[in-house]
Design a protein around this motif. Structure first.
Motif, short mmCIF file in Angstrom:
data_model
loop_
_atom_site.label_atom_id
_atom_site.label_comp_id
_atom_site.label_asym_id
_atom_site.label_seq_id
_atom_site.Cartn_x
_atom_site.Cartn_y
_atom_site.Cartn_z
N LEU A 206 0.75 -1.19 -0.07
CA LEU A 206 0.04 0.08 0.16
C LEU A 206 0.85 1.17 0.10
CD1 LEU A 206 -2.88 -0.66 2.51
CD2 LEU A 206 -2.91 -0.65 -0.21
N ARG A 207 1.94 1.36 0.88
CA ARG A 207 2.82 2.65 0.98
C ARG A 207 3.79 2.69 0.20
NH1 ARG A 207 2.06 3.19 7.37
NH2 ARG A 207 -0.18 3.81 7.52
N GLY A 208 4.41 1.44 -0.30
CA GLY A 208 5.50 1.53 -1.06
C GLY A 208 5.25 1.42 -2.47
N THR A 209 4.24 0.49 -2.97
CA THR A 209 4.18 0.39 -4.27
C THR A 209 3.09 1.12 -4.85
OG1 THR A 209 5.01 -2.10 -3.94
CG2 THR A 209 3.80 -1.39 -6.03
N LEU A 210 1.78 1.11 -3.96
CA LEU A 210 0.70 2.16 -4.57
C LEU A 210 0.75 3.57 -4.05
CD1 LEU A 210 -2.09 -0.62 -4.02
CD2 LEU A 210 -0.78 -0.06 -5.97
N MET A 211 1.79 3.77 -3.04
CA MET A 211 2.12 5.01 -2.94
C MET A 211 0.97 5.72 -2.08
SD MET A 211 5.02 5.49 -4.17
CE MET A 211 5.65 6.88 -4.17
N ASP A 212 0.33 4.96 -1.19
CA ASP A 212 -0.54 5.58 -0.32
C ASP A 212 -0.23 5.70 0.95
OD1 ASP A 212 -3.24 6.11 0.49
OD2 ASP A 212 -3.46 3.92 1.36
N ASP A 213 -0.13 7.29 1.29
CA ASP A 213 0.44 7.61 2.62
C ASP A 213 1.73 7.02 2.85
OD1 ASP A 213 -1.29 9.15 3.86
OD2 ASP A 213 -2.42 7.57 4.97
N VAL A 214 2.80 7.61 1.84
CA VAL A 214 4.03 7.32 1.90
C VAL A 214 4.79 8.23 3.14
CG1 VAL A 214 6.29 7.63 0.74
CG2 VAL A 214 4.48 6.75 -0.35
N GLY A 215 4.35 9.14 3.25
CA GLY A 215 4.90 10.20 4.20
C GLY A 215 4.44 9.54 5.50
N VAL A 216 3.56 8.90 5.81
CA VAL A 216 3.17 8.32 7.34
C VAL A 216 4.25 7.50 7.43
CG1 VAL A 216 1.67 7.06 8.72
CG2 VAL A 216 0.65 9.12 7.23
N ALA A 217 4.67 6.46 6.52
CA ALA A 217 5.63 5.43 6.46
C ALA A 217 7.06 6.11 6.72
CB ALA A 217 5.48 4.44 5.45
N VAL A 218 7.23 6.98 6.06
CA VAL A 218 8.58 7.65 6.20
C VAL A 218 8.73 8.19 7.68
CG1 VAL A 218 10.19 9.49 5.46
CG2 VAL A 218 8.97 7.96 3.69
N LYS A 219 7.61 8.92 8.10
CA LYS A 219 7.68 9.63 9.51
C LYS A 219 8.00 8.48 10.53
CE LYS A 219 5.29 13.72 8.49
NZ LYS A 219 4.06 14.38 8.72
N GLN A 220 7.25 7.24 10.32
CA GLN A 220 7.43 6.40 11.49
C GLN A 220 8.62 5.51 11.29
OE1 GLN A 220 4.48 3.02 10.47
NE2 GLN A 220 5.47 1.87 11.90
N LEU A 221 9.34 5.47 10.07
CA LEU A 221 10.53 4.82 9.79
C LEU A 221 11.55 5.58 10.40
CD1 LEU A 221 10.03 2.64 6.59
CD2 LEU A 221 10.16 1.70 8.96
N THR A 222 11.50 6.94 10.27
CA THR A 222 12.47 8.04 10.73
C THR A 222 12.52 7.90 12.09
OG1 THR A 222 11.91 9.23 9.00
CG2 THR A 222 13.20 10.21 10.52
N LYS A 223 11.43 7.62 13.06
CA LYS A 223 11.68 7.48 14.51
C LYS A 223 12.28 6.36 14.75
CE LYS A 223 7.13 9.57 15.14
NZ LYS A 223 5.76 9.57 15.56
N ALA A 224 12.39 5.28 14.02
CA ALA A 224 12.98 3.94 14.23
C ALA A 224 14.61 4.38 13.95
CB ALA A 224 12.40 2.79 13.59
N HIS A 225 15.04 4.49 12.75
CA HIS A 225 16.40 4.90 12.02
C HIS A 225 16.44 5.27 10.70
CE1 HIS A 225 20.60 4.25 11.48
NE2 HIS A 225 20.80 4.27 12.87
#
Length: 127
Positions: A29-48
């Motif tokens: 959903l977020r990587g291929t279909l580009m649905d809410d990419v920003g949410v995934a990036v913000k979440q992953l930024t918190k991790a590393h």
């Protein structure tokens, strides 16, 4: 999906990447279909930041794959249309040449634009 699950295991910011099916769903959903990419990036930024780089790499590869598939479909359609048009041009050319030969050679004796059975038999007898 497996890489994200393994790397984010035990991380408090692994939402969407806690199981392999959830990770596959998130990547689809977020990587291929580009649905809410920003949410995934913000979440992953918190991790590393390395997870963000891995996610962007996945987005790049999936976008190129989808683009190549679409280009392949487009090329097949163009090829099919070109083949149909070539066939139509060939039929028109052969029809024009045959009609020209009929008129010049006097093969169409009654002038109706077709060759009757008798006219065809006469052509065969003369050949």
């Amino acid at each position: 999906g497996i890489a994200f699950v393994q790397l984010l295991q035990g991380n408090p910011y692994n939402e969407g990447f806690d199981t392999v099916p959830a990770a596959m769903h998130t990547l689809l959903l977020r990587g291929t279909l580009m649905d809410d990419v920003g949410v995934a990036v913000k979440q992953l930024t918190k991790a590393h930041l390395a997870f963000v780089a891995l996610f962007y790499f996945f987005v790049l590869i999936s976008a190129l794959t989808v683009m190549n598939m679409l280009i392949g479909v487009l090329c097949e359609v163009v090829n099919a249309v070109a083949a149909a048009e070539r066939e139509e041009l060939t039929v028109c050319y052969v029809r024009a040449k045959l009609q020209e030969t009929l008129k010049r050679g006097g093969l169409d004796q009654d002038g109706d634009g077709t060759i009757s059975r008798e006219e065809f038999a006469q052509i065969l007898d003369n050949a």
